[in-house]
Scaffold this motif. Sequence first.
Motif, PDB file in Angstrom:
ATOM      1  N   GLY A   1       0.798  -1.214   0.000  1.00 43.67           N
ATOM      2  CA  GLY A   1       0.000   0.000   0.000  1.00 43.67           C
ATOM      3  C   GLY A   1       0.830   1.262   0.000  1.00 43.67           C
ATOM      4  N   LEU A   2       2.006   1.201  -0.637  1.00 45.18           N
ATOM      5  CA  LEU A   2       2.918   2.339  -0.689  1.00 45.18           C
ATOM      6  C   LEU A   2       3.125   2.766  -2.138  1.00 45.18           C
ATOM      7  N   ARG A   3       3.597   4.015  -2.316  1.00 45.63           N
ATOM      8  CA  ARG A   3       3.639   4.555  -3.684  1.00 45.63           C
ATOM      9  C   ARG A   3       5.028   4.934  -4.170  1.00 45.63           C
ATOM     10  N   GLN A   4       6.017   4.933  -3.286  1.00 44.05           N
ATOM     11  CA  GLN A   4       7.359   5.340  -3.683  1.00 44.05           C
ATOM     12  C   GLN A   4       8.382   4.276  -3.327  1.00 44.05           C
ATOM     13  N   ALA A   5       9.308   4.047  -4.266  1.00 49.46           N
ATOM     14  CA  ALA A   5      10.455   3.176  -4.022  1.00 49.46           C
ATOM     15  C   ALA A   5      11.698   3.996  -4.366  1.00 49.46           C
ATOM     16  N   THR A   6      12.499   4.298  -3.340  1.00 45.96           N
ATOM     17  CA  THR A   6      13.641   5.190  -3.520  1.00 45.96           C
ATOM     18  C   THR A   6      14.918   4.528  -3.032  1.00 45.96           C
ATOM     19  N   PRO A   7      15.865   4.221  -3.911  1.00 46.45           N
ATOM     20  CA  PRO A   7      17.173   3.734  -3.449  1.00 46.45           C
ATOM     21  C   PRO A   7      17.828   4.807  -2.594  1.00 46.45           C
ATOM     22  N   PHE A   8      18.459   4.389  -1.494  1.00 46.56           N
ATOM     23  CA  PHE A   8      19.061   5.372  -0.597  1.00 46.56           C
ATOM     24  C   PHE A   8      20.334   4.805   0.003  1.00 46.56           C
ATOM     25  N   ASN A   9      21.428   5.496  -0.210  1.00 48.27           N
ATOM     26  CA  ASN A   9      22.711   5.054   0.326  1.00 48.27           C
ATOM     27  C   ASN A   9      22.998   5.758   1.650  1.00 48.27           C
ATOM     28  N   ASP A  10      22.995   4.990   2.731  1.00 49.05           N
ATOM     29  CA  ASP A  10      23.358   5.543   4.032  1.00 49.05           C
ATOM     30  C   ASP A  10      24.605   4.860   4.590  1.00 49.05           C
ATOM     31  N   ASP A  11      25.363   4.214   3.687  1.00 49.21           N
ATOM     32  CA  ASP A  11      26.590   3.524   4.083  1.00 49.21           C
ATOM     33  C   ASP A  11      27.794   4.396   3.726  1.00 49.21           C
ATOM     34  N   PRO A  12      28.452   4.983   4.725  1.00 53.41           N
ATOM     35  CA  PRO A  12      29.608   5.849   4.424  1.00 53.41           C
ATOM     36  C   PRO A  12      30.795   5.082   3.851  1.00 53.41           C
ATOM     37  N   GLY A  13      30.745   3.763   3.929  1.00 55.80           N
ATOM     38  CA  GLY A  13      31.841   2.963   3.393  1.00 55.80           C
ATOM     39  C   GLY A  13      31.761   2.710   1.901  1.00 55.80           C
ATOM     40  N   VAL A  14      30.691   3.192   1.262  1.00 56.73           N
ATOM     41  CA  VAL A  14      30.548   3.019  -0.188  1.00 56.73           C
ATOM     42  C   VAL A  14      31.311   4.132  -0.893  1.00 56.73           C
ATOM     43  N   ALA A  15      32.342   3.755  -1.634  1.00 56.99           N
ATOM     44  CA  ALA A  15      33.133   4.736  -2.381  1.00 56.99           C
ATOM     45  C   ALA A  15      32.649   4.812  -3.821  1.00 56.99           C
ATOM     46  N   GLU A  16      32.779   5.985  -4.418  1.00 56.11           N
ATOM     47  CA  GLU A  16      32.379   6.159  -5.821  1.00 56.11           C
ATOM     48  C   GLU A  16      33.441   5.589  -6.750  1.00 56.11           C
ATOM     49  N   GLU A  17      32.976   4.944  -7.818  1.00 56.73           N
ATOM     50  CA  GLU A  17      33.851   4.412  -8.854  1.00 56.73           C
ATOM     51  C   GLU A  17      33.260   4.756 -10.212  1.00 56.73           C
ATOM     52  N   PRO A  18      34.086   4.766 -11.285  1.00 49.08           N
ATOM     53  CA  PRO A  18      33.535   5.040 -12.625  1.00 49.08           C
ATOM     54  C   PRO A  18      32.434   4.049 -12.979  1.00 49.08           C
ATOM     55  N   PHE A  19      31.472   4.516 -13.737  1.00 51.59           N
ATOM     56  CA  PHE A  19      30.331   3.684 -14.114  1.00 51.59           C
ATOM     57  C   PHE A  19      30.766   2.458 -14.903  1.00 51.59           C
ATOM     58  N   LEU A  20      31.718   2.624 -15.825  1.00 46.53           N
ATOM     59  CA  LEU A  20      32.196   1.521 -16.653  1.00 46.53           C
ATOM     60  C   LEU A  20      33.717   1.444 -16.603  1.00 46.53           C
ATOM     61  N   ASP A  21      34.222   0.249 -16.393  1.00 45.50           N
ATOM     62  CA  ASP A  21      35.665   0.004 -16.430  1.00 45.50           C
ATOM     63  C   ASP A  21      36.029  -0.451 -17.834  1.00 45.50           C
ATOM     64  N   PHE A  22      35.986   0.519 -18.767  1.00 44.59           N
ATOM     65  CA  PHE A  22      36.147   0.205 -20.172  1.00 44.59           C
ATOM     66  C   PHE A  22      37.003   1.293 -20.806  1.00 44.59           C
ATOM     67  N   THR A  23      37.960   0.914 -21.627  1.00 46.31           N
ATOM     68  CA  THR A  23      38.868   1.908 -22.212  1.00 46.31           C
ATOM     69  C   THR A  23      38.421   2.394 -23.582  1.00 46.31           C
ATOM     70  N   SER A  24      37.299   1.898 -24.098  1.00 50.45           N
ATOM     71  CA  SER A  24      36.819   2.324 -25.410  1.00 50.45           C
ATOM     72  C   SER A  24      36.620   3.831 -25.451  1.00 50.45           C
ATOM     73  N   GLY A  25      36.933   4.424 -26.621  1.00 51.27           N
ATOM     74  CA  GLY A  25      36.844   5.870 -26.758  1.00 51.27           C
ATOM     75  C   GLY A  25      35.473   6.426 -26.454  1.00 51.27           C
ATOM     76  N   TYR A  26      34.413   5.756 -26.928  1.00 48.85           N
ATOM     77  CA  TYR A  26      33.067   6.290 -26.722  1.00 48.85           C
ATOM     78  C   TYR A  26      32.687   6.293 -25.242  1.00 48.85           C
ATOM     79  N   VAL A  27      33.258   5.386 -24.454  1.00 46.51           N
ATOM     80  CA  VAL A  27      33.019   5.381 -23.010  1.00 46.51           C
ATOM     81  C   VAL A  27      33.841   6.466 -22.327  1.00 46.51           C
ATOM     82  N   GLN A  28      35.122   6.548 -22.643  1.00 41.47           N
ATOM     83  CA  GLN A  28      35.992   7.524 -21.998  1.00 41.47           C
ATOM     84  C   GLN A  28      35.535   8.952 -22.274  1.00 41.47           C
ATOM     85  N   ARG A  29      35.022   9.198 -23.483  1.00 42.59           N
ATOM     86  CA  ARG A  29      34.547  10.549 -23.810  1.00 42.59           C
ATOM     87  C   ARG A  29      33.348  10.959 -22.968  1.00 42.59           C
ATOM     88  N   ALA A  30      32.595   9.974 -22.463  1.00 46.65           N
ATOM     89  CA  ALA A  30      31.313  10.274 -21.824  1.00 46.65           C
ATOM     90  C   ALA A  30      31.297  10.025 -20.317  1.00 46.65           C
TER      91      ALA A  30
END
Length: 487
Positions: free
Chosen positions: A411-440
Motif C-alpha cells: 500500500g505504498l507509492r514510492q520506491a527510492t534507493p538510498f545510500n546511508d553507508d559511508p563505506g561506499v566509495a564512488e567508482e567510474p560507471f564503466l571500467d572500459f577503455t573504449s573511446g566512446y566510453v571515456q569521452r562520456a
Amino acid sequence: MEHFDVVVVGAGISGVSAGYHLQTRSPDRTYVILEGRAAMGGTWDLFRYPGIRSDSDMHTLGFAFHPWTQDASIAGGDAIRGYIEETARAYGIDRHIRYRHRIRAAAWSTEDARWTVEGDGPDGPVAFTCNFLNLCSGYYDYAKAHAPEFPGAGDFQGEIVHPQFWPVDLDYAGKRVVVIGSGATAVTLVPEMAKTAGHVTMLQRSPTYVVSRPGSDPVARWLHARLPTRAAYGITRWKNVLMGMVFFRMARRKPAKMKERIVGMVREHLGPDYDVATHFTPRYNPWDQRMCLVPDADLFEAIKAGRASVETDTIDTFVANGIRLASGKTLPADLVVTATGLELQLASGIAFTLDGVPLDLATRLHYKGMMYDGVPNLATTFGYTNASWTLKADLIAMYVSRLLNTMRKRGLRQATPFNDDPGVAEEPFLDFTSGYVQRALGRLPKQGSKKPWKLNQNYALDIMALKFGSVDDAMRFSDPARERAAA
C-alpha cells in the motif's frame, strides 16, 4: 492529461521487454510506450548501413520469453527488426506504443508521488503523468554521432558518410572505399561493401580484437531437430551465456594467454605471411574494450581474396583524391566512411527535476545497474558491455515489476534507493577503455564500491540480485501523503 501506472520510453528491445513483463507480471497496471521515432526497433531501425548485424548471438540477444527460431546465430539488421516487430505483435505490446513522441522533460512530485513527462508529439506538445518512469531508450544519441574533424576534409572530392546516417541511395559499386575505424561497425561494413566495391580499405589508428564464430550455431540446429522449440532455445541460450562468462573470466584471469590465443586464431585465418602483429594485435588486454565478432571469418576472407585490406596508421590530411597518412602514404578513395563511433547519452537527454529542483543523474550513485540514489520510481536500462544487451534488459524489466508489485502489496507509492553507508566509495560507471566510453564518463552516473551499488557485468550475479534478491536492499518504500495524514 493522460495518466498511466508506468510510462516506458523507447520501443526497441528494452521497451518491448518492459511491456511484456509489465503485462505478464503486473497485469493490473496500465502502461504506454513512447517512441521518438516513427517505427519500433531502436538501434535496429535506425542503422541501415550495409551488412548491419548483431554483435551478440541471437540466442542471447533474443528475448527469453520469445524464442529466436531462424537458423542464423549472427543475424542481419532486417531480421532482428522483424523479430522485434513479431514479438510486439505476438503479445499485443504494439498496441501500447505511441510513435513520434519524443520526451524532453520529466518532473517528479513527492506530494503526488508521480512523474509528469512532457515532450513533442506528432501534433504538437504532449504531456503524461505516471507513477513509475522506465527509460528504455538506450545509451547513445540517435541524432548525433561521434564525427571528428579531419584536416583537409573540405578538399576531398569524393563523398564522406557516417554509418549512423547512411544514405539510402548511396552507390559504391566499383568505387575505392576507405572505412575509418576498427570497431564493430567497421568490421561489419568492410566485408559487405567489398562484395561490390572496387576495393575497401579499413584504416585504423590501432587494432581491435576480432573473433570469428559460425554464423549458424551447430548445437542449436542439433537441439532444434530433437527438442521442442522453447526447450532447444533455452538450452542454447544458457550454453551461450555460460560460454561467454567462462571466456570473459579467462580473459580477466590470464589476459596474456587469452591474447595469444585470439591473435593466433587470426593468424590461422590469414596465414603466416600476413602482418598480424601490426594489424590485429591490440595494445590492450582482451575485454578492456568490447571485442568484434565476425561470422564465418567474412572479414578475413575478404582480405585474403584481395577485395579488402587493412592500414594501421594515423591521418595526416584528406587530399582531393583520398587520405594522406602520417607515414606519407596516400590511400586513394572515392568514398570515405567514418565509422568513428557513437556519442553516449544518458536517459535520452531528458531534463529531470525533483520537486522543482534540477536533477543531474550523472551525480548520483547507480543502484543495481538500473536506479539512482535518492531518485524515486525511476529506472533506466543499460545492457552488458561483455555480453548481450537483452540479458540485462529482461532482468531489469522483471525487477521493475517486482517493485511495482511490492508497492501495491504494501500500500505504498514510492520506491527510492538510498545510500546511508559511508563505506561506499564512488567508482567510474564503466571500467572500459573504449573511446566512446571515456569521452562520456563525466556524463554517466557513478557506481559504488560494494553492492547493491556495484555494477556486476555478470549475468549470474544479476539473476541473484534482480530476480531473487531482496527488494529492500538499500530501498526505502514510502507514501508521503499517508505519512503527512498520520502526522
